[in-house]
Design an enzyme around this catalytic site. Structure first.
Site, mmCIF file in Angstrom:
data_model
loop_
_atom_site.group_PDB
_atom_site.id
_atom_site.type_symbol
_atom_site.label_atom_id
_atom_site.label_comp_id
_atom_site.label_asym_id
_atom_site.label_seq_id
_atom_site.Cartn_x
_atom_site.Cartn_y
_atom_site.Cartn_z
ATOM 1 N N ASP A 223 84.334 -28.253 9.852
ATOM 2 C CA ASP A 223 83.468 -27.523 8.944
ATOM 3 C C ASP A 223 83.335 -28.256 7.610
ATOM 4 O OD1 ASP A 223 82.994 -25.229 6.775
ATOM 5 O OD2 ASP A 223 82.327 -24.488 8.720
ATOM 6 N N ASP A 245 72.182 -23.679 11.169
ATOM 7 C CA ASP A 245 72.204 -22.457 11.976
ATOM 8 C C ASP A 245 71.528 -21.340 11.180
ATOM 9 O OD1 ASP A 245 72.871 -20.118 13.405
ATOM 10 O OD2 ASP A 245 74.724 -21.033 14.140
ATOM 11 N N TYR A 316 65.839 -31.041 16.734
ATOM 12 C CA TYR A 316 65.670 -29.634 16.400
ATOM 13 C C TYR A 316 64.272 -29.391 15.831
ATOM 14 C CZ TYR A 316 70.717 -29.262 16.989
ATOM 15 O OH TYR A 316 71.981 -29.279 17.514
#
EC number: 2.1.1.33
Length: 335
Positions: A223, A245, A316
C-alpha cells in the site's frame, strides 16, 4: 456450508539460517542503538541468503512434512503453492518445488493460488475439494515468502533507492505498470517508485521492465500509505494517481485515495511546486478529487478531457473508452 473430511498428516517449516538483529540494522543504517526496535518492535529477523529461495525453503519444509506423514514425494497427487510473493513470474513456485522434490517429469500437477493473505486457506480449501471428489488422496500445500527482496540497505531515504540524488517520482497503484515503465523510459534522468499491493500487477510490471530495459524503477509491493509513512518530507518531485479503485458505493467513498487519510501524507512527502496528476473515468471520483486535493495543500492547475502530452493510455483507460466512459485528467501543484 458442509464440512469436507480432511486430515492433516504432516507439517513442516523452514527459517533462513542467518539471523539479523535490530542492533545490526541500526549500525547498518547509521541510526542510534535501539531505534529500529523502538520503531518496529522487532528484535531480530531471519534473512534469506542467495541459495535460500522461496522454492528451496518450501522444499525443505515439504520434506519435513512428508517425513511426519510417512510418505515420499512419489506419493503426492497434487502440489499447491500459496505464496504471497512469488519467486518468479513463470513457471510458478509450485512447479519449482515440484522439480526440487524430484518430480519434474512425474506428471504430478503443481500450481499456485494467488489470494495474498488468504492464499493458504484458499489452497487448503482446494486441496480438500480435490480429496473429497476423489481427484487426489495426498496433497502438498505450502507457503514460502521472501518479502524483503526489494530492500535497499544503503540509506533510508528516497534518493538512495536509486543510488544518487536524481529527482524521485511516485506512482500510486501502477496496475499493469505500462504507464510507469513509459515514464521511466521517457525520463531516464529521474527515478520512479511504484506502489501496487496486488501481486499480479507486480508480476506484469517485472516483465515490462525487462522488455523496456529500464533501470530507474523501484517497486513497493504494498500500500502506498505504508511507503509515504517512511519517506522523508519533500522527497517526491512528481506523483501520479491513474485510474484508482473508484469504490463506487457511497459508504465506501472514505476508502478512496483522495481523502485526507492519504492526501495529507502525500502532501508531506511532496516538494513545494511538485506536480500531482490524477486520471479517472468516474465523474464522481473527479468531483471528490477537485474538492479534497486543494484542502490538503495543492493548487489546481488544469482539469479536463485532454491528457498530458507525455501520457500513455493504460489498459484501464482503453477499457473505459470501449465501455463509453469519458476519461478526465487533473493537474495539481503542491503549495
Amino acid at each position: 456450508m458442509f464440512p469436507i473430511p480432511l486430515t492433516i498428516r504432516g507439517t513442516g517449516s523452514y527459517q533462513p539460517r542467518r539471523v539479523l538483529t535490530s542492533e545490526e540494522i541500526d549500525a547498518r543504517l547509521g541510526w542510534r542503538p535501539g531505534s529500529c526496535h523502538a520503531l518496529y518492535g522487532i528484535r531480530s529477523r531471519h534473512v534469506a541468503d542467495e541459495d535460500e529461495t522461496s522454492s528451496a525453503m518450501a522444499a525443505e519444509a515439504a520434506r519435513e512434512a512428508m517425513e511426519m506423514a510417512e510418505c515420499t514425494p512419489r506419493d503426492l497427487d497434487l502440489i499447491i503453492g500459496a505464496c504471497g510473493v512469488m519467486e518468479q513470474p513463470i513457471p510458478s513456485t509450485a512447479v519449482l518445488v515440484q522439480d526440487r522434490l524430484g518430480l519434474g517429469r512425474s506428471g504430478t500437477p503443481a500450481w499456485d493460488v494467488n489470494a495474498t493473505c488468504l492464499g493458504f486457506m484458499k489452497a487448503m480449501d482446494l486441496a480438500a475439494l480435490h480429496i473429497a471428489t476423489g481427484r487426489a488422496k495426498r496433497v502438498l500445500v505450502f507457503s514460502s515468502d521472501i518479502a524483503s527482496v526489494g530492500l535497499d540497505w544503503r540509506r533510508p531515504d528516497a534518493a538512495a533507492i536509486f543510488g544518487d540524488a536524481r529527482p524521485v517520482w511516485l506512482e500510486v497503484g501502477f496496475g499493469g505498470g505500462e504507464h510507469m515503465v513509459h515514464m521511466a523510459a521517457s525520463y531516464p534522468e529521474i527515478g520512479i517508485i511504484g506502489c501496487e499491493p496486488f501481486i499480479n500487477g507486480v508480476a506484469m510490471l517485472l516483465g515490462k521492465i525487462r522488455a523496456a530495459g529500464v533501470g530507474n524503477v523501484s517497486v513497493h509491493p504494498g500500500d502506498a500509505r505504508d511507503l509515504m509513512d517512511v519517506l522523508p518530507p519533500a522527497s517526491i518531485a512528481k506523483a501520479f494517481l491513474n485510474y484508482p479503485d473508484p469504490w463506487p458505493k457511497a459508504r465506501h467513498h472514505r476508502r478512496r485515495f483522495v481523502t485526507p487519510e492519504h492526501l495529507i501524507p502525500l502532501a508531506r512527502v511532496m516538494q513545494p511546486g511538485a506536480e500531482f496528476r490524477v486520471a479517472t473515468d468516474i465523474p464522481d471520483y473527479m468531483r471528490q478529487t477537485l474538492e479534497e486535493v486543494p484542502l490538503a495543500g495543492f493548487d489546481l492547475v488544469a482539469e479536463g478531457p485532454e491528457p498530458w502530452q507525455d501520457w500513455l493510455s493504460t489498459r484501464y483507460e482503453q477499457k473505459a473508452l470501449r465501455e463509453g466512459r469519458v476519461p478526465h485528467y487533473a493537474t495539481f501543484r503542491r503549495r
